[in-house]
Enzyme design. Structure first.
Site, short mmCIF file in Angstrom:
data_model
loop_
_atom_site.label_atom_id
_atom_site.label_comp_id
_atom_site.label_asym_id
_atom_site.label_seq_id
_atom_site.Cartn_x
_atom_site.Cartn_y
_atom_site.Cartn_z
CB SER A 151 -6.68 -0.53 -2.58
OG SER A 151 -7.13 0.30 -1.77
CD GLU A 160 9.96 6.55 -2.65
OE1 GLU A 160 10.87 6.59 -3.13
OE2 GLU A 160 8.86 6.87 -3.08
CE LYS A 217 1.41 1.49 -0.79
NZ LYS A 217 0.02 1.78 -0.38
C1 LIG Z 1 -0.78 2.83 -0.63
C2 LIG Z 1 -2.36 2.67 -0.76
C3 LIG Z 1 -3.13 3.38 -1.76
C4 LIG Z 1 -2.71 4.22 -2.42
O1 LIG Z 1 -1.86 4.12 -3.33
P1 LIG Z 1 -2.07 3.93 -5.09
O2 LIG Z 1 -0.67 3.78 -5.69
O3 LIG Z 1 -2.49 5.08 -5.17
O4 LIG Z 1 -2.64 2.73 -5.15
C5 LIG Z 1 -4.44 2.97 -1.79
N1 LIG Z 1 -4.93 1.72 -0.90
C6 LIG Z 1 -3.97 1.22 0.11
C7 LIG Z 1 -4.84 0.24 1.00
C8 LIG Z 1 -2.68 1.60 0.26
O5 LIG Z 1 -2.03 0.83 1.09
#
Ligand SMILES: *Cc1c(COP(=O)(O)O)cnc(C)c1O
Length: 393
Positions: free
Chosen positions: A377, A111, A89
């Site tokens: 992610s 938000e 993020k």
């Molecule tokens: C917020 C988050 C997501 C989902 O958000 P996307 O905008 O779909 O990427 C996925 N993995 C993690 C670790 C997150 O913090």
């Protein structure tokens, strides 16, 4: 066919800017300037420097040997979990805070649902010394106390949204109201590849550093830039959009999207938008979203807070509708099991969002010489209590 956004802000049938009249000047200012700003050499230099020295990029592309052996294919993990703040993020919030500075804004609003985007926003506001107000549903504030504490410690003000279901969509309404009332000095940082044009494209471009790095890293390791598949989990779709971006127009690269099925796609407790959604308008764009027959947004469910969203970004609706992307949905149980498996095969505890992508091996058989790149992610520290409760650790 192109998978990039067109002049009008559409990906095929999806996208656009469906906003209240009073928000038009704010969104139009951003639309008419974002590409020029992002192309300025001074912007690129500052963005790249911060990604390197502050976020810690490039994130490694790690060959997961034991996972590869288990599923008899070649698996690489793109380690966004190693970024400062523990997920992808921050790539986007760094980019947007720099855009805000170029536009002369001195106040940031955002938000947040689970609080991850709120923390990433509060982080970059502290970095730049800019005032930060995060709207959050009153119920979410109670459920996500550690992230609320993090935001406060970083100097942000967390404002409760007390209307409606007191969750994410109410926080979004409050943020939009704030932006209407503060059109000159305030920038609104949206946290996924959603929202009115130009947000989905802007967020995707900031996250596209993920696939840009995969290309040269894979060239170094395998002698070719393109994997056979890229795999990512989808909440709103920002880590996925960044992972796919430089492969969208490479037909030899398969695109795999993994959504949260919750307790089962047809259980009534799910967030599998591509399976359950119909075309509608959410968060200022036309896209697939979960709704009742008369168009009320359905409350989604997933064990993972970051995938618990009733829509997907317009790029992903387009990838689904055109068949360019293969969409799967994974239950809570299968995701949790995949998260435990990665922990014990590779010594990496993933975020539960990411665990959904890792469960792809239940649904899809890859060939032994396929190269499969999975977007890792985020890291699992934030989810430790959920893992503890689930596995009775
Ligand atoms: C917020 C988050 C997501 C989902 O958000 P996307 O905008 O779909 O990427 C996925 N993995 C993690 C670790 C997150 O913090």
């Amino acid at each position: 066919m192109s998978y990039l956004v067109n002049e009008k802000g559409y990906y095929g049938d999806f996208g656009g800017a469906y906003i209240p009249e009073m928000l038009y000047p704010n969104v139009e200012e951003l639309r008419s300037t974002y590409l020029n700003i992002m192309n300025e050499p001074s912007f690129k230099e500052e963005f790249n420097q911060l990604l390197k020295d502050y976020v810690g990029r490039p994130s490694p592309l790690y060959y997961a040997k034991r996972l590869s052996e288990k599923y008899n294919t070649k698996v690489y993990l793109k380690r966004e979990d190693l970024n400062h703040t523990g997920a992808h993020k921050v790539n986007n919030t760094i980019g947007q805070i720099l855009v805000a500075k170029k536009l002369g804004k001195n106040r940031i609003i955002a938000e947040t649902g689970a609080g991850q985007h709120g923390v990433a926003t509060a982080t970059v506001c502290a970095l730049m010394g800019i005032e930060c107000i995060v709207y959050m549903g009153e119920i979410d504030i109670k459920r996500q106390a550690p992230n609320v504490a993090r935001m406060k410690m970083l100097g942000a003000e967390v404002r409760p949204a007390k209307s409606g279901s007191k969750t994410l969509k109410d926080a979004t309404n409050e943020a939009i109201r704030d932006w209407i009332n503060n059109p000159v000095d305030t920038h609104y940082i949206i946290g996924s590849a959603i929202g009115p044009h130009p947000y989905p494209d802007m967020v995707t471009r900031f996250q596209s550093i993920i696939s840009e790095e995969i290309k040269w890293q894979l060239k170094e390791k395998e002698g070719r830039e393109n994997p056979d598949y890229v795999v990512a989990c989808i909440g709103g779709g920002s880590n996925a959009a960044g992972t796919y971006y430089h492969f969208l127009d490479e037909p030899s690269v398969g695109i795999i999207a993994v959504e949260a099925a919750g307790k089962g796609v047809n259980s009534g407790e799910s967030a599998a938008t591509s399976q359950l959604g119909k075309e509608g308008i959410i968060h200022g764009c036309k896209t697939l979203l979960m709704q009742t027959p008369d168009g009320q947004i359905t409350e989604p469910y997933s064990i993972s807070a970051g995938l618990d969203y009733p829509g997907v970004g317009p790029l992903h609706s387009h990838l689904y509708k055109t068949g360019r992307g293969e969409f799967y949905s994974v239950t809570d149980d299968d995701a949790m099991t995949a998260g435990l498996e990665l922990s014990q095969l590779e010594g990496i505890i993933p975020a539960i969002e990411t665990s959904h992508a890792l469960a792809i091996f239940n649904d899809k058989q890859f060939k032994p010489d396929d190269i499969v790149v999975i977007s890792l992610s985020g890291r699992g520290d934030k989810d430790l209590n959920t893992y503890i409760d689930y596995f009775k650790l």
